[in-house]
Scaffold this motif. Sequence first.
Motif, PDB file in Angstrom:
ATOM      1  N   ASP A  94       0.859  -1.183   0.000  1.00 49.69           N
ATOM      2  CA  ASP A  94       0.000   0.000   0.000  1.00 49.69           C
ATOM      3  C   ASP A  94       0.890   1.225   0.000  1.00 49.69           C
ATOM      4  N   ALA A  95       1.616   1.400  -1.113  1.00 56.01           N
ATOM      5  CA  ALA A  95       2.676   2.400  -1.158  1.00 56.01           C
ATOM      6  C   ALA A  95       2.151   3.825  -1.205  1.00 56.01           C
ATOM      7  N   PRO A 120       7.733   2.002  -2.341  1.00 58.79           N
ATOM      8  CA  PRO A 120       6.920   1.344  -3.373  1.00 58.79           C
ATOM      9  C   PRO A 120       7.667   0.171  -3.997  1.00 58.79           C
ATOM     10  N   GLY A 121       6.906  -0.791  -4.487  1.00 51.73           N
ATOM     11  CA  GLY A 121       7.471  -1.921  -5.194  1.00 51.73           C
ATOM     12  C   GLY A 121       7.613  -1.634  -6.674  1.00 51.73           C
ATOM     13  N   PRO A 122       8.246  -2.545  -7.424  1.00 50.54           N
ATOM     14  CA  PRO A 122       8.436  -2.315  -8.869  1.00 50.54           C
ATOM     15  C   PRO A 122       7.128  -2.158  -9.635  1.00 50.54           C
ATOM     16  N   ALA A 123       6.109  -2.942  -9.258  1.00 48.30           N
ATOM     17  CA  ALA A 123       4.838  -2.858  -9.984  1.00 48.30           C
ATOM     18  C   ALA A 123       4.182  -1.496  -9.781  1.00 48.30           C
ATOM     19  N   VAL A 124       4.207  -1.004  -8.549  1.00 51.96           N
ATOM     20  CA  VAL A 124       3.587   0.294  -8.261  1.00 51.96           C
ATOM     21  C   VAL A 124       4.314   1.405  -9.006  1.00 51.96           C
ATOM     22  N   LEU A 125       5.644   1.405  -8.944  1.00 47.15           N
ATOM     23  CA  LEU A 125       6.390   2.468  -9.614  1.00 47.15           C
ATOM     24  C   LEU A 125       6.276   2.382 -11.128  1.00 47.15           C
ATOM     25  N   ALA A 126       6.193   1.174 -11.659  1.00 41.71           N
ATOM     26  CA  ALA A 126       6.018   1.048 -13.108  1.00 41.71           C
ATOM     27  C   ALA A 126       4.691   1.655 -13.539  1.00 41.71           C
ATOM     28  N   ALA A 127       3.635   1.380 -12.765  1.00 39.92           N
ATOM     29  CA  ALA A 127       2.332   1.964 -13.091  1.00 39.92           C
ATOM     30  C   ALA A 127       2.363   3.482 -12.949  1.00 39.92           C
ATOM     31  N   VAL A 128       3.000   3.982 -11.899  1.00 38.77           N
ATOM     32  CA  VAL A 128       3.110   5.433 -11.725  1.00 38.77           C
ATOM     33  C   VAL A 128       3.914   6.044 -12.868  1.00 38.77           C
ATOM     34  N   GLY A 129       4.973   5.371 -13.298  1.00 39.04           N
ATOM     35  CA  GLY A 129       5.777   5.888 -14.398  1.00 39.04           C
ATOM     36  C   GLY A 129       5.001   5.979 -15.698  1.00 39.04           C
ATOM     37  N   LEU A 132       1.566  13.367  -5.355  1.00 32.69           N
ATOM     38  CA  LEU A 132       1.453  11.952  -5.021  1.00 32.69           C
ATOM     39  C   LEU A 132       2.579  11.587  -4.070  1.00 32.69           C
ATOM     40  N   GLY A 133       2.240  11.026  -2.908  1.00 34.69           N
ATOM     41  CA  GLY A 133       3.229  10.598  -1.930  1.00 34.69           C
ATOM     42  C   GLY A 133       3.304   9.091  -1.859  1.00 34.69           C
ATOM     43  N   LEU A 134       4.507   8.522  -2.012  1.00 35.29           N
ATOM     44  CA  LEU A 134       4.745   7.084  -1.976  1.00 35.29           C
ATOM     45  C   LEU A 134       5.763   6.756  -0.890  1.00 35.29           C
ATOM     46  N   HIS A 135       5.596   5.577  -0.283  1.00 36.20           N
ATOM     47  CA  HIS A 135       6.524   5.112   0.747  1.00 36.20           C
ATOM     48  C   HIS A 135       6.908   3.671   0.448  1.00 36.20           C
TER      49      HIS A 135
END
Length: 368
Positions: free
Chosen positions: A38-39, A80-89, A75-78
């Motif tokens: 839950d990044a 994050p995993g690769p999947a979350v950051l890939a989607a954000v990217g 957007l604040g992230l803590h």
Amino acid sequence: MDQRSVRDRAGRGVLALTRRLLGRVEEALPAPRRPNPDAVVDCAVYVNGRRQPGRPHYADAFARAQRGRDTFVWLGLHDPGPAVLAAVGRTFGLDELTVEQALADGHRPTVQRHGPVTLLVLRTAGYVEHDELTDTSEVIDTGDVMVLLGDRFAITVRHGAVGALRSVRADIEGRPALLAAGPWAVAYAVCARMVDSYLEVAAHVERDLERVEESVFARDRSADIQHIYQLKREVVEFKRAVLPLQAPMRTLLDPGTEGPPRSLHRWFVDVDGRLSRAVDRVAAYDDLLTSIVQSRLAQLAVEQNNDMRKIAAWAAIAATQTGIAGVYGMNFPNMPGLAWRYGYAFAFALMALTALALYRLFRRSGWL
């Protein structure tokens, strides 16, 4: 009991012992950093510096920010995993290198330009409360926070337990005139909070230094050199977090670079001034600890020299007794005093007087 049963029991005992040893090793090793499922800590849309109601999904928030004027999304992230950051990217149009850098932790403070996106990396620092300083005490906990700035978005990616940005968001939301400057206002708020935390940690470390200094120069000199070395290592870690930030901060203030807008320039100048104070304090603490370590090593050398002098003095006293006893123990037939009635008492008296004379001599010279 047959030989096979004995071998089986021995094998089971060795296996159980191996499992216990492996369990202790696993407990001693630091736990690996795991991605936070839950990044997303918070996501909000800001119009003219004011937060809009609700907490939308970051894709919807960015689409709304692109349609409006004077609008951006934070957007604040803590962790994050690769999947979350890939989607954000994919949502915010970040390139692959930017996503990889935001995914990893342990970066040095820096500012980089990736096309239309500016990447600002800062180190976080927090003071760990402890009752007393030991050779394994954790004094300063560090992490990092990355700020990705675009035309209509600001993304903060935090790694580690320290440096939470909830209070930063709450403070800047109470200053809508400043937040109206856009995503760079978020960068200013994060930089200001990190520098303030450096000064707070420096104040706590100063108290630890005072206690260490008092113990080193006290009469009993109870300071353990390992404790001083541990504090030295923690201060060096703190120094690595604070000092490298000076160059990126000066880069942001360079008029020739694409940095913050002119309306925020004086605010970043204020942050740079406070950062200089933090750098001076951390550098002074490092130098002071180096002097304390050298002083303690000199004290240990003096103490060892005193111990060696005491050992040598007692060895000299013992040597005289051994020499007298050795002479009268030779049992030569023509040795003077063997037939004397008081020869035995005279030998003991001679040994006692010699020992007393040497003891007083060494006491007067400071060896005992």
